[in-house]
Design a protein around this motif. Structure first.
Motif, short mmCIF file in Angstrom:
data_model
loop_
_atom_site.label_atom_id
_atom_site.label_comp_id
_atom_site.label_asym_id
_atom_site.label_seq_id
_atom_site.Cartn_x
_atom_site.Cartn_y
_atom_site.Cartn_z
N GLY A 35 -54.82 36.91 -17.38
CA GLY A 35 -53.94 38.41 -16.59
C GLY A 35 -52.74 37.32 -17.05
N GLU A 36 -52.52 36.53 -16.99
CA GLU A 36 -51.09 36.04 -17.05
C GLU A 36 -50.84 35.59 -18.66
OE1 GLU A 36 -51.52 31.70 -15.82
OE2 GLU A 36 -53.13 31.97 -14.87
N VAL A 37 -50.71 36.54 -19.92
CA VAL A 37 -50.00 36.83 -20.76
C VAL A 37 -49.54 38.38 -20.69
CG1 VAL A 37 -49.62 36.64 -22.83
CG2 VAL A 37 -51.31 34.76 -22.33
N LEU A 38 -47.95 38.34 -20.99
CA LEU A 38 -47.06 39.81 -21.39
C LEU A 38 -46.55 39.68 -22.15
CD1 LEU A 38 -45.31 39.39 -18.29
CD2 LEU A 38 -47.41 40.46 -18.20
N ALA A 42 -46.00 44.01 -20.07
CA ALA A 42 -47.22 44.97 -20.03
C ALA A 42 -48.51 43.34 -19.77
CB ALA A 42 -48.12 45.85 -20.30
N VAL A 43 -49.39 42.89 -19.52
CA VAL A 43 -50.43 42.20 -19.04
C VAL A 43 -51.63 42.55 -19.84
CG1 VAL A 43 -52.19 42.06 -17.91
CG2 VAL A 43 -50.55 41.92 -16.28
N GLU A 44 -51.57 41.62 -21.11
CA GLU A 44 -52.26 42.21 -22.18
C GLU A 44 -53.54 40.91 -22.03
OE1 GLU A 44 -54.24 43.57 -24.15
OE2 GLU A 44 -52.17 44.41 -25.61
N THR A 45 -54.61 41.39 -21.71
CA THR A 45 -55.91 41.27 -21.84
C THR A 45 -56.97 40.92 -23.15
OG1 THR A 45 -57.39 42.98 -21.49
CG2 THR A 45 -56.18 41.59 -19.42
N GLU A 55 -42.46 41.77 -30.72
CA GLU A 55 -43.24 42.16 -29.86
C GLU A 55 -42.31 40.71 -29.13
OE1 GLU A 55 -44.81 41.80 -32.58
OE2 GLU A 55 -46.24 43.09 -32.51
N ILE A 56 -41.92 41.49 -27.64
CA ILE A 56 -41.97 39.90 -26.76
C ILE A 56 -43.36 39.03 -26.05
CG2 ILE A 56 -40.40 39.17 -24.87
CD1 ILE A 56 -38.77 39.99 -27.44
N ILE A 57 -43.41 37.88 -26.21
CA ILE A 57 -44.36 37.82 -25.30
C ILE A 57 -43.58 36.21 -24.18
CG2 ILE A 57 -46.38 36.09 -25.76
CD1 ILE A 57 -46.46 38.88 -27.66
N GLU A 58 -44.84 36.80 -23.20
CA GLU A 58 -44.35 36.06 -21.72
C GLU A 58 -45.62 35.02 -21.65
OE1 GLU A 58 -41.95 36.65 -17.80
OE2 GLU A 58 -42.00 38.04 -19.10
N VAL A 59 -45.02 33.86 -20.99
CA VAL A 59 -46.54 33.11 -20.46
C VAL A 59 -45.45 32.50 -19.49
CG1 VAL A 59 -48.11 31.79 -20.72
CG2 VAL A 59 -47.99 32.84 -22.22
#
Length: 69
Positions: A35-38, A42-45, A55-59
């Motif tokens: 659950g560490e990737v947004l 929003a958390v993406e699993t 899209e904006i990806i956050e790690v």
């Protein structure tokens, strides 16, 4: 924020590798499962989530935008 250009669609796990956010597919899988990737805040699993551009990806506090060519 850095932008990474991709052609067409790309799966989330693959994008993390292309963007240099992870070293391997197994590392991507572990981060996503934990659950560490947004994606867009929003958390993406789902490692296979299709990204189409914009899209904006956050790690780990690092944000990268998906730029579709």
């Amino acid at each position: 924020m850095e932008s990474v250009e991709v052609r067409g669609t790309i799966r989330l796990g693959q994008f993390l590798q292309v963007a240099g956010l992870v070293d391997s597919g197994s590392h991507a899988h572990a981060l996503i499962a934990a659950g560490e990737v947004l994606v867009d805040g929003a958390v993406e699993t789902r490692r296979g989530r299709q990204l189409h551009g914009g899209e904006i990806i956050e790690v780990g506090g690092t944000q990268v935008s998906v730029d579709a060519a």
